[in-house]
Scaffold this motif. Structure first.
Motif, short mmCIF file in Angstrom:
data_model
loop_
_atom_site.label_atom_id
_atom_site.label_comp_id
_atom_site.label_asym_id
_atom_site.label_seq_id
_atom_site.Cartn_x
_atom_site.Cartn_y
_atom_site.Cartn_z
N LEU A 122 25.30 144.63 113.79
CA LEU A 122 25.68 146.28 113.64
C LEU A 122 26.71 146.01 114.94
O LEU A 122 27.47 147.11 114.97
CB LEU A 122 24.87 146.97 113.07
CG LEU A 122 25.38 148.26 112.47
CD1 LEU A 122 24.06 148.66 111.83
CD2 LEU A 122 25.07 148.85 114.36
N LEU A 123 26.36 146.32 116.03
CA LEU A 123 25.96 146.29 117.23
C LEU A 123 27.72 145.24 117.55
O LEU A 123 28.96 146.14 118.03
CB LEU A 123 25.40 145.84 118.54
CG LEU A 123 24.40 146.44 118.33
CD1 LEU A 123 22.91 146.10 118.73
CD2 LEU A 123 24.26 148.14 118.88
N ILE A 183 30.10 144.64 115.13
CA ILE A 183 30.92 145.12 115.04
C ILE A 183 31.36 145.75 115.55
O ILE A 183 32.69 146.46 115.77
CB ILE A 183 30.71 145.35 112.77
CG1 ILE A 183 30.57 144.14 112.55
CG2 ILE A 183 31.51 145.96 112.25
CD1 ILE A 183 29.23 144.78 111.08
N ILE A 184 30.93 146.86 116.26
CA ILE A 184 31.56 148.07 117.45
C ILE A 184 31.64 147.77 117.95
O ILE A 184 33.41 147.82 118.04
CB ILE A 184 29.68 149.06 116.76
CG1 ILE A 184 29.24 149.57 115.68
CG2 ILE A 184 30.55 149.93 118.03
CD1 ILE A 184 27.96 150.31 116.48
N LEU A 230 31.68 150.57 108.63
CA LEU A 230 30.96 150.21 109.32
C LEU A 230 30.26 149.38 108.13
O LEU A 230 29.22 148.81 108.54
CB LEU A 230 30.14 150.98 110.57
CG LEU A 230 28.86 150.80 110.87
CD1 LEU A 230 30.01 149.40 111.73
CD2 LEU A 230 28.11 151.31 112.02
N LEU A 239 29.23 145.69 107.55
CA LEU A 239 27.89 144.90 107.71
C LEU A 239 27.88 144.67 106.30
O LEU A 239 26.99 143.04 106.54
CB LEU A 239 26.77 145.48 107.88
CG LEU A 239 25.89 145.36 108.32
CD1 LEU A 239 25.77 144.83 109.65
CD2 LEU A 239 24.42 146.67 108.59
#
Lengths: 97, 93
Positions: free
Chosen positions: A30-31, A33-34, B6, B10
């Motif tokens: 998740l981190l 991707i950001i 997001l 994910l």
């Protein structure tokens, strides 16, 4: 108290039914991707939390504060983050420590 | 990118059902918000850190009319970009 990546992974493991290792991987993903989006120059907005923005700064003349020497600071890109009004309200509604 | 993007990213990258990814993303940001609401710091290595700054109230003035106004104390969350992210964002052209 400081919240770390490990704390967030533990919360995911406990509440969503993952093994700790899996939860850690998911949080890392998740981190990543950001981070990747920001590196590509894209803004990331999470409603209710805040928004990361990539800003381009022009090159400028600056000084070394220790020696007073003038130097040129190169143009650069920086990440900024602005809280959502919802988060600001919630932070202010809770009593101070 | 927004929260739905997001969640979708994910789900794809972690091979999770969309529902599960949504649950996780919401939980991550709820957990982070709760820490800041409690006045705690958040430290994510390579990404950045969050902290809440407290400001005292003061008597200000309306610059147009000169009227005195009481500005209440407030708390505001801040983010400091981590070294790795800062360097990577600056390198990309």
């Amino acid at each position: 108290m400081t919240l770390t990546k490990a704390d967030i992974a533990k919360k995911i493991a406990d509440d969503c039914g993952f093994m700790k290792g899996e939860a850690t991987e998911i949080v890392e993903k998740l981190l990543d991707i950001i981070k990747q989006r920001l590196i590509e120059g894209e803004d990331v907005m999470i409603s209710g939390f805040g928004k990361w923005t990539v800003k381009a700064k022009h090159s400028r003349r600056g000084r070394n504060p220790q020696t007073g020497e003038e130097l040129i600071l190169d143009a650069r890109r920086v990440v900024t983050w602005k809280y959502s009004p919802v988060l600001k309200k919630a932070v202010n509604a809770s009593p101070s420590k | 990118m927004n929260k739905s993007d997001l969640i979708a990213a994910l789900a794809k990258e972690s091979e999770l059902p969309l529902r599960k990814a949504e649950e996780i993303v919401n939980l991550v940001f709820d957990t982070m918000s709760a820490a800041l609401i409690d006045g705690d710091r958040i430290e994510i290595r390579g990404f950045g850190s969050f902290m809440v700054k407290e400001y005292e109230g003061y008597t200000g003035r309306n610059p147009k009319t000169g009227d005195r106004i009481a500005v209440n104390e407030k708390k505001l969350p801040f983010f400091k970009t981590g070294k790795e992210l800062r360097e990577n964002v600056d390198e990309e052209e």
